[in-house]
Motif scaffolding. Structure first.
Motif, PDB file in Angstrom:
ATOM      1  N   ILE A  53      20.468  39.518  49.992  1.00 28.18           N
ATOM      2  CA  ILE A  53      21.626  40.355  49.661  1.00 28.18           C
ATOM      3  C   ILE A  53      21.139  41.554  48.855  1.00 28.18           C
ATOM      4  CG2 ILE A  53      22.152  38.976  47.599  1.00 28.18           C
ATOM      5  CD1 ILE A  53      25.122  39.627  48.083  1.00 28.18           C
ATOM      6  N   ALA A  54      21.626  42.735  49.206  1.00 25.93           N
ATOM      7  CA  ALA A  54      21.210  43.969  48.548  1.00 25.93           C
ATOM      8  C   ALA A  54      22.149  44.268  47.379  1.00 25.93           C
ATOM      9  CB  ALA A  54      21.191  45.123  49.548  1.00 25.93           C
ATOM     10  N   ALA A  55      22.015  43.503  46.326  1.00 23.15           N
ATOM     11  CA  ALA A  55      22.846  43.705  45.133  1.00 23.15           C
ATOM     12  C   ALA A  55      22.051  44.465  44.075  1.00 23.15           C
ATOM     13  CB  ALA A  55      23.288  42.357  44.584  1.00 23.15           C
ATOM     14  N   THR A  56      22.751  45.144  43.195  1.00 20.09           N
ATOM     15  CA  THR A  56      22.102  45.864  42.095  1.00 20.09           C
ATOM     16  C   THR A  56      22.330  45.184  40.752  1.00 20.09           C
ATOM     17  OG1 THR A  56      24.052  47.280  41.831  1.00 20.09           O
ATOM     18  CG2 THR A  56      22.294  48.069  43.294  1.00 20.09           C
ATOM     19  N   SER A  57      23.230  44.183  40.727  1.00 20.82           N
ATOM     20  CA  SER A  57      23.532  43.469  39.496  1.00 20.82           C
ATOM     21  C   SER A  57      24.098  42.101  39.845  1.00 20.82           C
ATOM     22  CB  SER A  57      24.520  44.245  38.627  1.00 20.82           C
ATOM     23  OG  SER A  57      25.777  44.365  39.293  1.00 20.82           O
ATOM     24  N   VAL A  58      24.202  41.243  38.853  1.00 19.44           N
ATOM     25  CA  VAL A  58      24.920  39.977  39.006  1.00 19.44           C
ATOM     26  C   VAL A  58      26.017  39.946  37.950  1.00 19.44           C
ATOM     27  CG1 VAL A  58      22.917  38.763  39.936  1.00 19.44           C
ATOM     28  CG2 VAL A  58      23.396  38.656  37.486  1.00 19.44           C
ATOM     29  N   THR A  59      27.106  39.282  38.281  1.00 16.24           N
ATOM     30  CA  THR A  59      28.246  39.178  37.370  1.00 16.24           C
ATOM     31  C   THR A  59      28.401  37.729  36.936  1.00 16.24           C
ATOM     32  OG1 THR A  59      29.356  40.999  38.497  1.00 16.24           O
ATOM     33  CG2 THR A  59      30.706  39.611  37.068  1.00 16.24           C
ATOM     34  N   VAL A  60      28.535  37.518  35.627  1.00 19.57           N
ATOM     35  CA  VAL A  60      28.663  36.176  35.061  1.00 19.57           C
ATOM     36  C   VAL A  60      30.054  36.012  34.468  1.00 19.57           C
ATOM     37  CG1 VAL A  60      27.770  34.523  33.385  1.00 19.57           C
ATOM     38  CG2 VAL A  60      26.203  36.081  34.566  1.00 19.57           C
ATOM     39  N   TYR A  61      30.740  34.942  34.888  1.00 16.59           N
ATOM     40  CA  TYR A  61      32.063  34.601  34.359  1.00 16.59           C
ATOM     41  C   TYR A  61      31.903  33.387  33.447  1.00 16.59           C
ATOM     42  CZ  TYR A  61      33.861  37.561  38.128  1.00 16.59           C
ATOM     43  OH  TYR A  61      34.130  38.620  38.977  1.00 16.59           O
ATOM     44  N   ALA A  62      32.411  33.488  32.226  1.00 14.31           N
ATOM     45  CA  ALA A  62      32.284  32.403  31.253  1.00 14.31           C
ATOM     46  C   ALA A  62      33.570  31.578  31.182  1.00 14.31           C
ATOM     47  CB  ALA A  62      31.969  32.982  29.871  1.00 14.31           C
ATOM     48  N   PRO A  63      33.479  30.298  30.802  1.00 13.29           N
ATOM     49  CA  PRO A  63      34.672  29.451  30.745  1.00 13.29           C
ATOM     50  C   PRO A  63      35.549  29.715  29.530  1.00 13.29           C
ATOM     51  CG  PRO A  63      32.762  28.205  30.039  1.00 13.29           C
ATOM     52  CD  PRO A  63      32.255  29.538  30.501  1.00 13.29           C
ATOM     53  N   GLU A  64      34.994  30.365  28.499  1.00 13.03           N
ATOM     54  CA  GLU A  64      35.760  30.675  27.288  1.00 13.03           C
ATOM     55  C   GLU A  64      35.011  31.746  26.511  1.00 13.03           C
ATOM     56  OE1 GLU A  64      35.606  27.813  24.039  1.00 13.03           O
ATOM     57  OE2 GLU A  64      34.166  26.618  25.197  1.00 13.03           O
ATOM     58  N   GLY A  65      35.576  32.156  25.367  1.00 11.74           N
ATOM     59  CA  GLY A  65      34.923  33.139  24.531  1.00 11.74           C
ATOM     60  C   GLY A  65      35.738  34.412  24.394  1.00 11.74           C
ATOM     61  N   PRO A  66      35.210  35.420  23.687  1.00 10.90           N
ATOM     62  CA  PRO A  66      35.919  36.690  23.513  1.00 10.90           C
ATOM     63  C   PRO A  66      36.197  37.352  24.858  1.00 10.90           C
ATOM     64  CG  PRO A  66      33.997  36.538  22.063  1.00 10.90           C
ATOM     65  CD  PRO A  66      33.903  35.391  23.009  1.00 10.90           C
ATOM     66  N   PRO A  67      37.322  38.042  24.995  1.00 11.35           N
ATOM     67  CA  PRO A  67      37.674  38.668  26.281  1.00 11.35           C
ATOM     68  C   PRO A  67      36.573  39.554  26.849  1.00 11.35           C
ATOM     69  CG  PRO A  67      39.528  38.777  24.759  1.00 11.35           C
ATOM     70  CD  PRO A  67      38.369  38.251  23.976  1.00 11.35           C
ATOM     71  N   GLU A  68      35.881  40.287  25.989  1.00 10.57           N
ATOM     72  CA  GLU A  68      34.846  41.194  26.472  1.00 10.57           C
ATOM     73  C   GLU A  68      33.598  40.457  26.971  1.00 10.57           C
ATOM     74  OE1 GLU A  68      34.262  40.740  22.002  1.00 10.57           O
ATOM     75  OE2 GLU A  68      35.934  40.964  23.427  1.00 10.57           O
ATOM     76  N   ARG A  69      33.516  39.154  26.681  1.00 11.13           N
ATOM     77  CA  ARG A  69      32.362  38.365  27.115  1.00 11.13           C
ATOM     78  C   ARG A  69      32.714  37.399  28.248  1.00 11.13           C
ATOM     79  NH1 ARG A  69      27.487  39.383  26.587  1.00 11.13           N
ATOM     80  NH2 ARG A  69      26.933  37.165  26.381  1.00 11.13           N
ATOM     81  N   ARG A  70      33.974  37.396  28.676  1.00 14.08           N
ATOM     82  CA  ARG A  70      34.369  36.460  29.739  1.00 14.08           C
ATOM     83  C   ARG A  70      33.841  36.904  31.104  1.00 14.08           C
ATOM     84  NH1 ARG A  70      38.776  33.151  28.910  1.00 14.08           N
ATOM     85  NH2 ARG A  70      38.172  32.308  30.945  1.00 14.08           N
ATOM     86  N   LYS A  71      33.572  38.200  31.262  1.00 12.28           N
ATOM     87  CA  LYS A  71      33.010  38.730  32.503  1.00 12.28           C
ATOM     88  C   LYS A  71      32.009  39.819  32.136  1.00 12.28           C
ATOM     89  CE  LYS A  71      34.185  41.269  36.733  1.00 12.28           C
ATOM     90  NZ  LYS A  71      35.274  41.944  37.501  1.00 12.28           N
ATOM     91  N   VAL A  72      30.726  39.567  32.462  1.00 13.46           N
ATOM     92  CA  VAL A  72      29.664  40.486  32.063  1.00 13.46           C
ATOM     93  C   VAL A  72      28.770  40.769  33.261  1.00 13.46           C
ATOM     94  CG1 VAL A  72      27.719  40.886  30.500  1.00 13.46           C
ATOM     95  CG2 VAL A  72      29.713  39.574  29.716  1.00 13.46           C
ATOM     96  N   ASP A  73      28.426  42.047  33.464  1.00 14.65           N
ATOM     97  CA  ASP A  73      27.484  42.450  34.510  1.00 14.65           C
ATOM     98  C   ASP A  73      26.088  42.584  33.916  1.00 14.65           C
ATOM     99  OD1 ASP A  73      29.444  42.640  36.523  1.00 14.65           O
ATOM    100  OD2 ASP A  73      29.997  44.667  35.870  1.00 14.65           O
ATOM    101  N   TYR A  74      25.097  42.055  34.650  1.00 11.60           N
ATOM    102  CA  TYR A  74      23.701  42.133  34.219  1.00 11.60           C
ATOM    103  C   TYR A  74      22.894  42.849  35.302  1.00 11.60           C
ATOM    104  CZ  TYR A  74      24.949  38.651  30.705  1.00 11.60           C
ATOM    105  OH  TYR A  74      25.531  37.982  29.647  1.00 11.60           O
ATOM    106  N   PRO A  75      22.152  43.899  34.938  1.00  8.18           N
ATOM    107  CA  PRO A  75      21.383  44.634  35.949  1.00  8.18           C
ATOM    108  C   PRO A  75      20.220  43.808  36.477  1.00  8.18           C
ATOM    109  CG  PRO A  75      20.838  45.413  33.741  1.00  8.18           C
ATOM    110  CD  PRO A  75      21.981  44.448  33.575  1.00  8.18           C
ATOM    111  N   LEU A  76      19.820  44.112  37.699  1.00  8.76           N
ATOM    112  CA  LEU A  76      18.685  43.437  38.321  1.00  8.76           C
ATOM    113  C   LEU A  76      17.400  44.195  38.041  1.00  8.76           C
ATOM    114  CD1 LEU A  76      20.153  42.415  41.792  1.00  8.76           C
ATOM    115  CD2 LEU A  76      19.157  40.873  40.106  1.00  8.76           C
ATOM    116  N   GLY A  77      16.391  43.440  37.603  1.00  8.16           N
ATOM    117  CA  GLY A  77      15.061  43.996  37.414  1.00  8.16           C
ATOM    118  C   GLY A  77      14.112  43.433  38.455  1.00  8.16           C
TER     119      GLY A  77
END
Length: 297
Positions: free
Chosen positions: A71-95
């Motif tokens: 898959i030609a993706a540039t990042s991965v997205t992580v969804y958390a089960p709990e925590g602060p709203p700004e940390r419930r969905k975070v994008d991480y760049p691919l190296g």
């Protein structure tokens, strides 16, 4: 025969090697060990998009490295089960080595949901997996119910901590499109050992997948990896749907374990073989005496 009998009971009292059986939960909450690191192979075992574990530094309990494949993706997205709203969905760049992801906070773990996405005007391709961080955290039940992209494959439920999907077991998976269950939707299962099978969802959009009994003998270079005393190998589930002139392909990959009764059956088979040998001992002892007898007319 005192010595052979003593050896028999000693053998039967020994635990069968390799048994490590965790009962699968029937409720939608769970934990599991992360999927194994796979050996590099000349030919990939699937053409479906995957999210695979990369190399991680030792002792980093709250981080992981995931690398997309197919898959030609540039990042991965992580969804958390709990925590602060700004940390419930975070994008991480691919190296070069993949994407280094983190638990929602250093103190919150349990399952996190991870996706990689490739989108063109004609097609959307999604790879998804579940990653377990070792600290306690909220049940993934609510996390799994949340809609994250168009076409989704949702475990119902995930295995619990240090457990796994296993050979011969049946597990449920929900297939939905734009949040709505898809009835009579084909779901393809592929394993690293070459098994291919297709099941269809019911009217509620749920497919029951039976994992094949296809593990190879231990020791072969087949991509299996031992984790918590259990051999594991990768699998992927995938499905395709066309809507509004666009093709949607989604895949969910994780690992499944060797059936616990393999080694148990081997151990009992050896035990019964030993019992047969002991039963034949009196006959073997009598033969020399009979052979040496002299008969007179």
């Amino acid at each position: 025969m005192n010595l052979p009998i003593a050896l028999l009971f000693s053998f039967l009292a020994m635990p069968v090697l390799g048994q490590h059986d965790h009962a699968a939960e029937s409720t939608a909450a769970g934990n599991t060990a992360p999927a194994p690191t796979l050996r590099a192979t000349a030919q990939p075992w699937t053409q479906q998009p995957l999210l695979l574990p990369g190399r991680m530094a030792r002792g980093e309990r709250n981080t992981a490295v995931l690398r997309p494949q197919g898959i030609a993706a540039t990042s991965v997205t992580v969804y958390a089960p709990e925590g602060p709203p700004e940390r419930r969905k975070v994008d991480y760049p691919l190296g070069p080595e993949g994407a280094k992801i983190e638990a929602v906070t250093p103190k919150i773990g349990n399952y996190h949901w991870v996706i990689a996405r490739e989108e063109t005007p004609n097609e959307v391709r999604v790879a998804s997996t579940a990653w377990y961080f070792g600290n306690p955290g909220a049940s993934p039940k609510v996390l799994l119910q949340e809609t994250k992209h168009e076409l989704e494959i949702v475990p119902d439920p995930l295995p619990r901590e240090h457990a796994s999907y296993r050979e011969s077991e049946q597990w449920r998976f929900l297939v939905r499109f734009n949040g709505q269950p898809l009835a009579n939707q084909p779901l393809l299962l592929e394993t690293a050992f070459g098994t291919r099978s297709t099941v269809f969802t019911n009217t509620a959009g749920v497919a029951t997948v039976q994992f094949p009994r296809d593990f190879r003998p231990a020791g072969k270079r087949d991509g299996a990896h031992e984790d918590h005393g259990l051999r594991r190998a990768p699998f992927v589930l995938s499905t395709v749907k066309e809507a509004d002139g666009r093709r949607y392909l989604t895949a969910f990959n994780l690992s499944y374990g060797e059936a616990s009764d393999r080694n148990r059956s081997l151990g009992w088979g050896a035990a019964f073989g030993l019992i047969g040998m002991l039963a034949a001992t009196p006959l073997l002892r009598r033969r020399p005496a009979n052979h040496g007898e002299t008969h007179h007319a």
